[in-house]
Design an enzyme around this catalytic site. Structure first.
Site, PDB file in Angstrom:
ATOM      1  N   ARG A   1      -1.616 -11.320  11.574  1.00  0.00           N
ATOM      2  CA  ARG A   1      -1.962 -10.020  10.987  1.00  0.00           C
ATOM      3  C   ARG A   1      -2.832 -10.201   9.750  1.00  0.00           C
ATOM      4  O   ARG A   1      -3.747  -9.430   9.500  1.00  0.00           O
ATOM      5  CB  ARG A   1      -0.690  -9.251  10.620  1.00  0.00           C
ATOM      6  CG  ARG A   1      -0.036  -8.552  11.812  1.00  0.00           C
ATOM      7  CD  ARG A   1       1.440  -8.383  11.617  1.00  0.00           C
ATOM      8  NE  ARG A   1       1.786  -7.351  10.650  1.00  0.00           N
ATOM      9  CZ  ARG A   1       2.957  -7.304  10.009  1.00  0.00           C
ATOM     10  NH1 ARG A   1       3.861  -8.210  10.223  1.00  0.00           N
ATOM     11  NH2 ARG A   1       3.207  -6.339   9.161  1.00  0.00           N
TER      12      ARG A   1
ATOM     13  N   ARG B   1      -9.756   1.889   8.587  1.00  0.00           N
ATOM     14  CA  ARG B   1      -9.329   0.539   8.909  1.00  0.00           C
ATOM     15  C   ARG B   1     -10.539  -0.356   9.233  1.00  0.00           C
ATOM     16  O   ARG B   1     -10.427  -1.567   9.242  1.00  0.00           O
ATOM     17  CB  ARG B   1      -8.405   0.611  10.133  1.00  0.00           C
ATOM     18  CG  ARG B   1      -7.456  -0.548  10.299  1.00  0.00           C
ATOM     19  CD  ARG B   1      -6.579  -0.337  11.495  1.00  0.00           C
ATOM     20  NE  ARG B   1      -5.462   0.559  11.222  1.00  0.00           N
ATOM     21  CZ  ARG B   1      -4.375   0.208  10.561  1.00  0.00           C
ATOM     22  NH1 ARG B   1      -4.250  -1.004  10.094  1.00  0.00           N
ATOM     23  NH2 ARG B   1      -3.403   1.064  10.362  1.00  0.00           N
TER      24      ARG B   1
ATOM     25  N   ARG C   1      12.921  -7.373  10.576  1.00  0.00           N
ATOM     26  CA  ARG C   1      11.992  -6.645  11.431  1.00  0.00           C
ATOM     27  C   ARG C   1      11.431  -7.613  12.470  1.00  0.00           C
ATOM     28  O   ARG C   1      11.211  -8.771  12.174  1.00  0.00           O
ATOM     29  CB  ARG C   1      10.835  -6.077  10.609  1.00  0.00           C
ATOM     30  CG  ARG C   1      11.251  -4.951   9.723  1.00  0.00           C
ATOM     31  CD  ARG C   1      10.092  -4.491   8.875  1.00  0.00           C
ATOM     32  NE  ARG C   1      10.587  -3.711   7.758  1.00  0.00           N
ATOM     33  CZ  ARG C   1      10.810  -2.410   7.821  1.00  0.00           C
ATOM     34  NH1 ARG C   1      10.534  -1.740   8.909  1.00  0.00           N
ATOM     35  NH2 ARG C   1      11.296  -1.769   6.782  1.00  0.00           N
TER      36      ARG C   1
ATOM     37  N   LYS D   1       0.818  -1.221   0.000  1.00  0.00           N
ATOM     38  CA  LYS D   1       0.000   0.000   0.000  1.00  0.00           C
ATOM     39  C   LYS D   1       0.848   1.266   0.000  1.00  0.00           C
ATOM     40  O   LYS D   1       0.590   2.203  -0.738  1.00  0.00           O
ATOM     41  CB  LYS D   1      -0.890   0.060   1.249  1.00  0.00           C
ATOM     42  CG  LYS D   1      -2.026  -0.911   1.290  1.00  0.00           C
ATOM     43  CD  LYS D   1      -2.944  -0.590   2.468  1.00  0.00           C
ATOM     44  CE  LYS D   1      -2.254  -0.674   3.824  1.00  0.00           C
ATOM     45  NZ  LYS D   1      -1.821  -2.040   4.198  1.00  0.00           N
TER      46      LYS D   1
ATOM     47  N   ARG E   1      12.625 -10.627   3.863  1.00  0.00           N
ATOM     48  CA  ARG E   1      12.924  -9.201   3.885  1.00  0.00           C
ATOM     49  C   ARG E   1      13.872  -8.854   5.038  1.00  0.00           C
ATOM     50  O   ARG E   1      13.672  -9.286   6.168  1.00  0.00           O
ATOM     51  CB  ARG E   1      11.606  -8.444   4.044  1.00  0.00           C
ATOM     52  CG  ARG E   1      11.713  -6.945   4.067  1.00  0.00           C
ATOM     53  CD  ARG E   1      10.355  -6.312   3.933  1.00  0.00           C
ATOM     54  NE  ARG E   1       9.610  -6.302   5.196  1.00  0.00           N
ATOM     55  CZ  ARG E   1       8.486  -5.611   5.388  1.00  0.00           C
ATOM     56  NH1 ARG E   1       7.951  -4.931   4.404  1.00  0.00           N
ATOM     57  NH2 ARG E   1       7.883  -5.631   6.544  1.00  0.00           N
TER      58      ARG E   1
END
Ligand SMILES: [Zn+2]
Length: 226
Positions: free
Chosen positions: A173, A92, A162, A18, A129
């Site tokens: 999530r 949201r 992360r 996004k 990542r």
């Protein structure tokens, strides 16, 4: 007379891209990108008493609707929003969506676009990542086979994962996103303003599709390209 604002709402699970697409839309159509995360963090920096909220957000906690709503209302009243804006991470849930609509007025127009992603694709992308804590550059390659930590090509910093890029966290999530966003999507679909694009494609291909949707649905005049 009120000017028409074109409101582009980007939906998508964490990792769907996004933020990147919102930035590309901002550059293409010269309308600001509004991310509630950015606003709240900025408020915290300016000492607006939102410090605990920013901390809460960084810890992955949810900020109450009224706080987020207020932050967005203040932001969209600024002059740079008079032609429209891109929302990244807001609304949201259905209650935030209804609030946003209460703040719009004819002839404003909404377009909601979901960047669709499969949980397995996201897992692959997010788990491979790494990022540089020093300069923020993100890399999609893993540490080498020997497990030696790689260094940032920009600044030489040691690349890290992360904290929230873990399989169990990502699955949770993703599930949360689907639960909360379901009613939101139904709401926009019922208003005839909802579209989906396939997110597991190269960034520019995803953007081409989004750009076409925005032009078609909103007919925002395209700024002259240099
Ligand atoms: Zn770096």
């Amino acid at each position: 007379m009120l000017r028409m604002r074109n409101v582009v709402i980007l939906l998508g699970s964490p990792g769907a891209g996004k933020g990147t697409q919102a930035r590309l839309l901002r550059e293409r159509f010269r309308i600001p990108k509004i991310s509630t995360g950015d606003i709240l963090r900025q408020q915290a920096q300016n000492g607006n008493g939102a410090h605990t909220l920013a901390t809460q957000m960084n810890a992955g906690g949810l900020v109450p609707d009224d706080v987020v709503n207020r932050a967005v209302v203040e932001r969209i009243q600024l002059a740079d929003c008079e032609r429209g804006f891109v929302l990244d991470g807001y609304p949201r849930n259905l209650s935030q969506a209804r609030f946003l609509e209460s703040q719009l007025h004819p002839p404003d127009r909404i377009l909601a676009i979901e960047i669709q992603a499969q949980c397995e694709d996201l897992l692959f992308r997010l788990l491979s990542r790494t990022y540089c804590p020093r300069c923020g550059t993100t890399y999609t390659t893993q540490n080498d086979a020997a497990g030696v930590q790689r260094r940032c090509e920009e600044c030489g910093g040691l690349l890290q994962k992360r904290k929230d890029d873990r399989e169990d966290v990502i699955r949770t999530r993703f599930k949360e996103y689907e639960q909360v966003t379901g009613p939101l999507i139904a709401h926009y679909a019922a208003s005839g303003v909802f579209h989906q694009v396939h997110g597991n494609l190269p960034v520019h291909q995803v953007f081409n599709r989004i750009e076409a949707l925005v032009q078609q649905a909103l007919s925002i005049p395209m700024p002259q390209t240099a």
